[in-house]
Scaffold this motif. Structure first.
Motif, short mmCIF file in Angstrom:
data_model
loop_
_atom_site.label_atom_id
_atom_site.label_comp_id
_atom_site.label_asym_id
_atom_site.label_seq_id
_atom_site.Cartn_x
_atom_site.Cartn_y
_atom_site.Cartn_z
N PHE A 1 -0.10 15.81 7.64
CA PHE A 1 1.50 16.50 7.64
C PHE A 1 2.03 15.04 7.20
O PHE A 1 2.92 14.81 6.43
N LEU A 2 2.41 14.15 8.32
CA LEU A 2 2.64 12.74 7.89
C LEU A 2 2.16 11.94 6.76
O LEU A 2 2.47 11.43 6.18
N ARG A 3 1.09 11.72 6.20
CA ARG A 3 0.40 11.76 5.57
C ARG A 3 0.66 11.63 4.33
O ARG A 3 1.32 11.39 2.99
N THR B 1 0.68 -0.95 0.21
CA THR B 1 -0.37 0.45 -0.57
C THR B 1 0.56 1.33 -0.20
O THR B 1 0.28 1.86 -0.93
N TYR C 1 4.14 10.51 3.50
CA TYR C 1 3.28 8.54 2.86
C TYR C 1 3.63 9.67 0.62
O TYR C 1 2.50 8.29 0.15
N GLU D 1 -0.89 13.57 11.89
CA GLU D 1 -1.68 12.63 10.45
C GLU D 1 -1.33 12.95 9.34
O GLU D 1 -0.81 12.86 8.37
N GLN E 1 -6.77 12.21 -1.58
CA GLN E 1 -6.64 11.17 -0.78
C GLN E 1 -6.61 10.88 0.70
O GLN E 1 -7.60 10.68 1.47
N GLU F 1 -10.12 9.52 2.98
CA GLU F 1 -9.62 9.04 3.75
C GLU F 1 -9.53 9.68 5.51
O GLU F 1 -10.58 8.69 6.46
N ASN G 1 1.24 3.39 -2.51
CA ASN G 1 0.56 5.39 -2.98
C ASN G 1 1.69 5.92 -3.36
O ASN G 1 1.10 7.49 -3.80
#
Lengths: 193, 323
Positions: free
Chosen positions: A134-136, A31, A140, A132, A146, A150, A35
């Motif tokens: 910022f990290l996404r 995943t 990631y 979250e 997206q 989500e 992504n």
């Protein structure tokens, strides 16, 4: 088998342990890789990169702590997928990925360790959901759309939170750069900033 | 103003706090099959190459749950870089190949061509003359028609192509601009004042004399060679004996396998990429004796220093240079 025992076995180059970790984390690694490169590469390319992640784990099992396996695999998956985009000369679709630190001159360098420490400090200081988001986005490499889908928030909110995160990061880096400017001034007697 | 890329800074952190949707893209069995194929392929050496049939793969996959077999993951070693012995000051000296592994077309072609060049020189043939018009062959020391024909034969034999004209550079920015990429080398030492010089070709081959700052702030100088596979470079050999090094394979934070070797007065970094071969002669070793010209005055390095240096090169971007 649990993770601790599987890691112990993997360190002894037990292929059954590698297979066990693949069963456990293949979907997670896939995943992350998908992504980042799924829109520009084929499914078999994603499989190749994902398999490489586990081979890196195989080679570096000695360096991984039992409670950090998922984070380790995620980090390698993310970096390997990101490297693929660079090989193809593709940019990641990220918002304002470059930040300027005006208190630090262009000739100054932050060591990688310094950068990581300041980045972690900035991320830890962010509240949910900013952290979250910022990290996404920057770790990631999830596009804004997206993240919005989500996390069930609208895209403009995502962008606002990202802007806040970048500002927080800039503040912390600027503080770190200013301290180092003082050290440089004492070292060579010439202020170059 | 200093500029930093957030996504690049993220390369050195790890996270497992974000719970994102897991997608079913490929089965774990498929990932296992691909991973095990590579694991077993990497265990081969030149002398021990073996074909792994689909049936053998299936047999191995079927047995991995039953037995804890172990396989060493083989990369290449310093022995695969050994060049020909040469005469230096009347004595035989060992060398290392810069442009490819033993047995590769690039390695074999370079050796074959050097034998011809030396033989002609010894006979007073194929000499550069003052009114000789430079062409693509000049860079290879092919001056006579006989030499040019011989070079063509060698290139055809090993399926290699010549470089176009070389471009000299005197800064990292010139190198990046010439190759059409963003930065992929570590920040030059001495606060950016270290004199960098190098050469590049349109096919992505480049050489660079550079420097990098180690974790403790000391500078280390290096000679960086990146050869695009399928091209022919007339490059010399490094005077070094493989037995004088301690070597190991280091996997960088980006998953690149790097051969590192530390000697008394110099160290080596070598990477066999898909489309190019990288060799870095690091002008510092574990001791740096006073009578060694290359490393004189440099701070000795340790294994961690070389690993940090390996981590600082962006091999993903370097991979993308080969054309």
């Amino acid at each position: 088998m649990d993770e601790k025992n599987a890691l112990r076995a993997l360190k002894k180059k037990d292929e059954a342990a590698l297979a066990w970790f693949i069963d456990r984390y293949a979907a997670y690694v896939n995943t992350i890789v998908y992504n980042i490169i799924g829109r520009i590469m084929t499914a078999s390319d994603v499989e190749e990169v994902a398999s490489d992640v586990f081979l890196v784990f195989w080679s570096n099992a000695d360096k991984v702590k039992p409670d950090k396996i998922k984070a380790y695999l995620g980090g390698v998956a993310r970096n390997k997928a990101k490297d693929k985009t660079r090989e193809l000369g593709q940019d990641l679709p990220l918002e304002d990925d470059v930040i300027g630190i005006s208190s630090v001159g262009p000739e100054h360098t932050f060591e990688l360790r310094e950068q990581a420490e300041m980045l972690e400090k900035a991320i830890r200081s962010m509240q949910h959901p900013d952290r979250e988001i910022f990290l996404r986005h920057y770790y990631y490499c999830h596009p804004v759309a997206q993240i919005a889908e989500e996390m069930k928030i609208n895209a403009s909110t995502v962008k606002t939170r990202l802007r806040r995160g970048r500002q927080k990061l800039k503040e912390i880096l600027s503080e770190g750069g200013f301290d180092d400017e003082i050290k440089n001034l004492r070292y060579d007697g010439q202020y170059t900033g | 103003m200093m500029k930093l890329k957030i996504s690049d800074m993220m390369d050195n952190i790890q996270d497992d706090t974000v719970l994102f949707q897991i997608k079913e893209i490929a089965s774990s069995d498929k990932i296992k099959e691909v991973a095990m194929n590579k694991l077993h392929a990497n265990s081969n050496t030149h002398a021990r190459t073996r074909k792994v049939s689909a049936m053998l793969i299936a047999a191995v996959l079927a047995t991995i749950l039953l037995a804890g077999t172990t396989l060493a993951v083989y990369y290449f070693s310093m022995k695969d870089l050994e060049g020909p012995a040469v005469q230096v000051g009347g004595e035989e000296a060992h060398t290392l190949s810069l442009n490819g592994l033993k047995g590769s077309p690039e390695y074999e072609a370079a050796q074959e061509w050097e034998r011809y060049v030396e033989a002609w020189y010894a006979k007073g043939e194929n000499l550069a003359v003052p009114d000789l018009a430079p062409d693509a062959y000049t860079q290879y020391n092919a001056f006579s028609q006989d030499a040019k024909d011989t070079l063509d034969d060698i290139l055809s034999k090993y399926n290699l192509r010549m470089h176009d004209a070389a471009t000299q550079v005197n800064s990292l920015d010139e190198l990046y601009s010439g190759l059409g990429v963003s930065g992929f080398m570590p920040i030059v030492g001495d606060n950016g004042t270290f004199p960098v010089s190098g050469t590049f070709y349109d096919d992505g081959t480049f050489t660079l004399n550079g420097a990098a700052a180690l974790p403790d702030g000391a500078d280390v100088r290096y000679q960086f060679y990146c050869f695009t596979k399928g091209t022919f470079t007339r490059v010399g050999y490094l005077l070094a004996d493989v037995n004088d090094f301690e070597e190991w394979v280091y996997t960088t934070s980006h998953g690149d396998d790097i051969l590192l070797a530390i000697g008394a007065n110099k160290s080596i970094l070598a990477v066999n990429l898909d489309k190019s071969f990288v060799f870095v002669n690091i002008l510092s070793g574990a001791e740096n004796s006073d009578d060694n010209r290359s490393s004189y005055g440099a701070k000795p390095v340790g294994k961690r220093d070389l690993e940090a240096l390996a981590d600082s090169f962006d091999f993903a971007a370097i991979r993308g240079l080969a054309r």
